[in-house]
Design a protein around this motif. Structure first.
Motif, PDB file in Angstrom:
ATOM      1  N   LYS A 286       9.121  21.278 -24.076  1.00 23.42           N
ATOM      2  CA  LYS A 286       9.669  22.687 -24.928  1.00 23.42           C
ATOM      3  C   LYS A 286      10.133  23.510 -23.863  1.00 23.42           C
ATOM      4  O   LYS A 286       9.858  24.711 -23.689  1.00 23.42           O
ATOM      5  CB  LYS A 286       8.530  23.379 -25.774  1.00 23.42           C
ATOM      6  N   VAL A 287      11.286  23.180 -23.154  1.00 25.97           N
ATOM      7  CA  VAL A 287      11.810  23.872 -22.063  1.00 25.97           C
ATOM      8  C   VAL A 287      13.369  23.797 -22.242  1.00 25.97           C
ATOM      9  O   VAL A 287      13.821  22.814 -22.351  1.00 25.97           O
ATOM     10  CB  VAL A 287      11.334  23.717 -20.606  1.00 25.97           C
ATOM     11  N   ASP A 288      13.921  25.057 -22.114  1.00 22.57           N
ATOM     12  CA  ASP A 288      15.533  25.072 -22.061  1.00 22.57           C
ATOM     13  C   ASP A 288      16.014  24.514 -20.598  1.00 22.57           C
ATOM     14  O   ASP A 288      15.467  24.973 -19.720  1.00 22.57           O
ATOM     15  CB  ASP A 288      15.962  26.342 -22.444  1.00 22.57           C
ATOM     16  N   VAL A 289      16.922  23.393 -20.831  1.00 19.53           N
ATOM     17  CA  VAL A 289      17.363  23.125 -19.160  1.00 19.53           C
ATOM     18  C   VAL A 289      18.569  23.639 -18.869  1.00 19.53           C
ATOM     19  O   VAL A 289      18.887  23.954 -17.678  1.00 19.53           O
ATOM     20  CB  VAL A 289      17.658  21.632 -19.281  1.00 19.53           C
TER      21      VAL A 289
ATOM     22  N   ALA B 188      27.114  12.107 -11.943  1.00 20.19           N
ATOM     23  CA  ALA B 188      26.304  11.227 -13.101  1.00 20.19           C
ATOM     24  C   ALA B 188      25.240  12.108 -13.322  1.00 20.19           C
ATOM     25  O   ALA B 188      24.316  12.693 -12.557  1.00 20.19           O
ATOM     26  CB  ALA B 188      25.877  10.119 -12.256  1.00 20.19           C
ATOM     27  N   LEU B 189      24.998  12.225 -14.765  1.00 27.65           N
ATOM     28  CA  LEU B 189      23.909  13.227 -15.334  1.00 27.65           C
ATOM     29  C   LEU B 189      22.676  12.130 -15.820  1.00 27.65           C
ATOM     30  O   LEU B 189      23.008  11.226 -16.670  1.00 27.65           O
ATOM     31  CB  LEU B 189      24.456  13.947 -16.385  1.00 27.65           C
ATOM     32  N   VAL B 190      21.630  12.235 -15.295  1.00 25.87           N
ATOM     33  CA  VAL B 190      20.380  11.650 -15.810  1.00 25.87           C
ATOM     34  C   VAL B 190      19.209  12.391 -15.876  1.00 25.87           C
ATOM     35  O   VAL B 190      19.019  13.410 -15.317  1.00 25.87           O
ATOM     36  CB  VAL B 190      19.948  10.422 -14.823  1.00 25.87           C
ATOM     37  N   THR B 191      18.173  12.072 -16.590  1.00 24.37           N
ATOM     38  CA  THR B 191      16.816  12.669 -16.916  1.00 24.37           C
ATOM     39  C   THR B 191      15.765  11.675 -17.567  1.00 24.37           C
ATOM     40  O   THR B 191      15.987  10.497 -17.697  1.00 24.37           O
ATOM     41  CB  THR B 191      17.073  13.819 -17.952  1.00 24.37           C
TER      42      THR B 191
ATOM     43  N   PHE C  26      20.062  15.175 -11.403  1.00 27.28           N
ATOM     44  CA  PHE C  26      18.769  14.698 -12.105  1.00 27.28           C
ATOM     45  C   PHE C  26      18.227  16.130 -12.802  1.00 27.28           C
ATOM     46  O   PHE C  26      17.891  16.966 -12.173  1.00 27.28           O
ATOM     47  CB  PHE C  26      17.786  14.075 -11.103  1.00 27.28           C
ATOM     48  N   ILE C  27      17.792  15.966 -14.257  1.00 23.43           N
ATOM     49  CA  ILE C  27      16.997  16.993 -14.635  1.00 23.43           C
ATOM     50  C   ILE C  27      15.625  16.766 -14.851  1.00 23.43           C
ATOM     51  O   ILE C  27      15.485  15.796 -15.626  1.00 23.43           O
ATOM     52  CB  ILE C  27      17.787  17.413 -15.946  1.00 23.43           C
ATOM     53  N   GLY C  28      14.669  17.498 -14.100  1.00 23.90           N
ATOM     54  CA  GLY C  28      13.249  17.167 -14.469  1.00 23.90           C
ATOM     55  C   GLY C  28      12.419  17.612 -13.264  1.00 23.90           C
ATOM     56  O   GLY C  28      12.980  18.081 -12.351  1.00 23.90           O
TER      57      GLY C  28
ATOM     58  N   VAL D 261      17.391  19.161 -10.418  1.00 28.59           N
ATOM     59  CA  VAL D 261      17.309  20.452 -11.133  1.00 28.59           C
ATOM     60  C   VAL D 261      15.948  20.525 -11.798  1.00 28.59           C
ATOM     61  O   VAL D 261      15.875  19.460 -12.858  1.00 28.59           O
ATOM     62  CB  VAL D 261      18.255  20.906 -11.746  1.00 28.59           C
ATOM     63  N   ASN D 262      15.073  21.251 -11.546  1.00 30.51           N
ATOM     64  CA  ASN D 262      13.614  21.511 -12.364  1.00 30.51           C
ATOM     65  C   ASN D 262      13.586  22.620 -13.246  1.00 30.51           C
ATOM     66  O   ASN D 262      13.733  23.529 -12.935  1.00 30.51           O
ATOM     67  CB  ASN D 262      12.489  21.569 -11.193  1.00 30.51           C
ATOM     68  N   PRO D 263      13.832  22.228 -14.433  1.00 31.39           N
ATOM     69  CA  PRO D 263      13.841  22.987 -15.663  1.00 31.39           C
ATOM     70  C   PRO D 263      12.733  23.978 -15.779  1.00 31.39           C
ATOM     71  O   PRO D 263      12.966  25.036 -16.409  1.00 31.39           O
ATOM     72  CB  PRO D 263      14.246  22.290 -16.956  1.00 31.39           C
ATOM     73  N   TYR D 264      11.627  23.622 -15.262  1.00 33.09           N
ATOM     74  CA  TYR D 264      10.649  24.552 -15.266  1.00 33.09           C
ATOM     75  C   TYR D 264      10.356  25.594 -14.519  1.00 33.09           C
ATOM     76  O   TYR D 264      10.369  27.012 -14.797  1.00 33.09           O
ATOM     77  CB  TYR D 264       9.127  23.667 -15.243  1.00 33.09           C
ATOM     78  N   SER D 265      10.651  25.244 -12.852  1.00 33.10           N
ATOM     79  CA  SER D 265      10.785  26.175 -11.939  1.00 33.10           C
ATOM     80  C   SER D 265      12.022  26.815 -11.719  1.00 33.10           C
ATOM     81  O   SER D 265      12.081  27.893 -11.087  1.00 33.10           O
ATOM     82  CB  SER D 265      10.286  25.396 -10.857  1.00 33.10           C
ATOM     83  N   GLY D 266      13.166  26.301 -12.239  1.00 32.92           N
ATOM     84  CA  GLY D 266      14.433  26.674 -11.849  1.00 32.92           C
ATOM     85  C   GLY D 266      14.870  26.178 -10.600  1.00 32.92           C
ATOM     86  O   GLY D 266      16.055  26.572 -10.175  1.00 32.92           O
TER      87      GLY D 266
END
Lengths: 342, 342
Positions: A97-100, A119-122, A176-178, A198-203
């Motif tokens: 439950k986090v907005d990327v 290339a976009l991956v997660t 990479f998103i995560g 890119v870390n969606p929790y810490s930004g």
């Protein structure tokens, strides 16, 4: 926090007429697994929680569920992997439950350094937001490539610790998103392209290239340490999705052809202490490729991947990440629960 | 050193037409397992060694052998236990090359303190010398009773860490032949009779009664520590010979009837660290009874046996060892290799 659809799980179990169920969970979802067991028991389904540590869909507890007389297995936190399953198995991905998008927004200048074609991956946790991320990036002028991936994964753009097939596209760099280093360091080594995590929790955004170089240097050091080894234990796994027996036999054959002593070992949980009693100079892990990469400091003997053995024997010059690849994937899994097996 | 009949094992595998075999071994026989693998491969049979730690016949790797495409499993160091096996399994007891009589001779005055009627028991390693020991003792004026034991064991007089049925005879005291505290401490608690352990390697004799008392005091302390616990994890095993699901369900029911929260957990290798993520105040192990008894110091939470839960709930006053008992045993196994399963 993660979204686990309790009501939908209950409905699927009622459809399967499963009166008893085994719940398998990765470390991070143990609290949710216990809450799910409570919920199911309030609704008349006997729930047993698996206490064994689970690292992925490669290690489903379907045999254990069958042995415990369960009508189904609930496998939390990972998407379906193509394996022969002995009981009906609900793969329940846990979407974070986090907005990327805010993290992408914040790091847009760094992302631009990847180039125009990215290339976009997660991972499974954020896969439900991949389209949102793609739209945001396209609006910011990027050409976004999302690779299909092979049969080890469930959706385009999804990567595992052992499979980066979805990143194999004609891009300038990899986004990479995560959270964490585990997946993006593998991506950087596997693709050999600039990789930004890119870390969606810490930004935060972290470039993986230096980390990847450092890890590869450590791997060359392991190979050097194994240069004098004469006796090799070649380890495969009894976990269904890590049982690479043909590859292990190929490595044994290679070693023997080069005058080495080599013996096949099978293990469930691969760790060094259980091997102390054997007489080997070095080990090759032909199971989860992350065991030698991430755990080698706990081994008293050198531990290599199959690719690294090829370097050791002079059959290969370049460093290559040991991935477990699948075959062509026919279709995507549904965005939530997949029910597979018998 | 132990006697492992390599030639006979080879012959049995040829009879079974097994081209590939899995070898499973306890810690103490890992060198022998590797030598056996070498021997079998020189004779054209592909041998895979199981690297997983094995504690007994209660944990056969038959499912793993089947998964690895093996035509048979070789289970070293333990005698047959009545279980459903998925591949033909050679149970190969490893008989110790040590004469038991000199140690008995040396300790005859201590043995006399047991009384005139003595129960004589030992483990698989020395069972082949039980008759020699009996004759020696009878010649020295003892009445020697060798209990038949139940279906968990293979021969009269044989004990396991979880089964002392062969000691349940009308004797004044119990004479155990073997090394270590593991078996005789269980014997002392289970039989509540004077128990003397004679070690054929060192020639020493140790009275177990004080050790047993000390252990029982520690168990009462564990029970006291669990007095305020409200939330119980009740653990059973996925190992075939430790899967006591009915007993685990009985314990869950008992706890719930007494107002406690209780949940079923299933594990393969039971150890505390894997349980850290759950929300329980105490645990009950309904699997190998030795886990709570011998490993409790590594647990951050109290860990009890089913019998100890009965004490905790006020349903029992006396301390009783948690044994895994079998049914009536029809016949003895042969003195060497037993081939069982499909």
């Amino acid at each position: 926090m993660h979204e686990i659809p309790f009501e939908e799980i209950l409905q699927r179990l009622l459809d399967l007429k499963a009166n008893r169920v085994l719940i398998q969970t990765p470390e991070g979802l143990k609290g949710e697994a216990q809450a799910l067991a409570d919920f199911l028991e309030r609704n008349g389904i006997e729930a047993i929680i698996s206490g064994d540590i689970n690292y992925g869909a490669c290690d489903p507890a379907d045999t254990e569920a069958k042995r415990l007389g369960c009508g189904a297995l609930i496998h939390l936190g990972h998407s379906y992997m193509a394996l022969h399953l002995e009981v009906p198995t609900l793969f329940v991905p846990a979407f974070a439950k986090v907005d990327v998008v805010p993290a992408l927004e914040r790091n847009i200048e760094e992302i631009k350094k990847l180039g125009k074609k990215i290339a976009l991956v997660t991972t499974t946790q954020h896969i439900h937001q991949l389209e949102r991320a793609r739209t945001f990036l396209e609006e910011n002028g990027f050409e976004v490539l999302v690779g299909k991936g092979d049969s080890r994964v469930s959706w385009p753009g999804q990567v595992l610790g052992c499979n980066f097939s979805a990143a194999r596209v004609n891009a300038d760099g990899v986004l990479f998103i995560g959270a964490g280093y585990f997946h993006p360091i593998g991506l950087a080594i596997s693709t050999r392209k600039p990789t930004l995590a890119v870390n969606p929790y810490s930004g935060d955004a972290i470039w993986m290239d230096k980390e990847a170089e450092r890890l590869i240097r450590k791997r060359w050091a392991q190979i050097a340490k194994a240069m004098d080894a004469e006796r090799f234990g070649v380890i495969t796994s009894t976990k269904k999705g890590q049982l690479r027996l043909a590859e292990a036999k190929r490595v044994v054959k290679l070693l023997r052809e080069h005058g080495k002593y080599a013996k096949l070992i099978a293990m469930n949980h691969i760790s060094y202490p259980a091997l102390e009693g054997f007489d080997f100079d070095a080990y090759v892990v032909v199971a989860c490729p992350r065991v030698p990469i991430d755990d080698y400091e706990n081994w008293r003997k050198p531990v290599l991947t199959p690719r690294e053995v090829e370097i050791l024997l002079g059959l290969r010059d370049d460093y290559e990440f040991d991935e477990i690849l699948g075959v062509e994937r026919k279709e995507d899994e549904p965005p939530g629960i997949s029910v597979k097996g018998l």
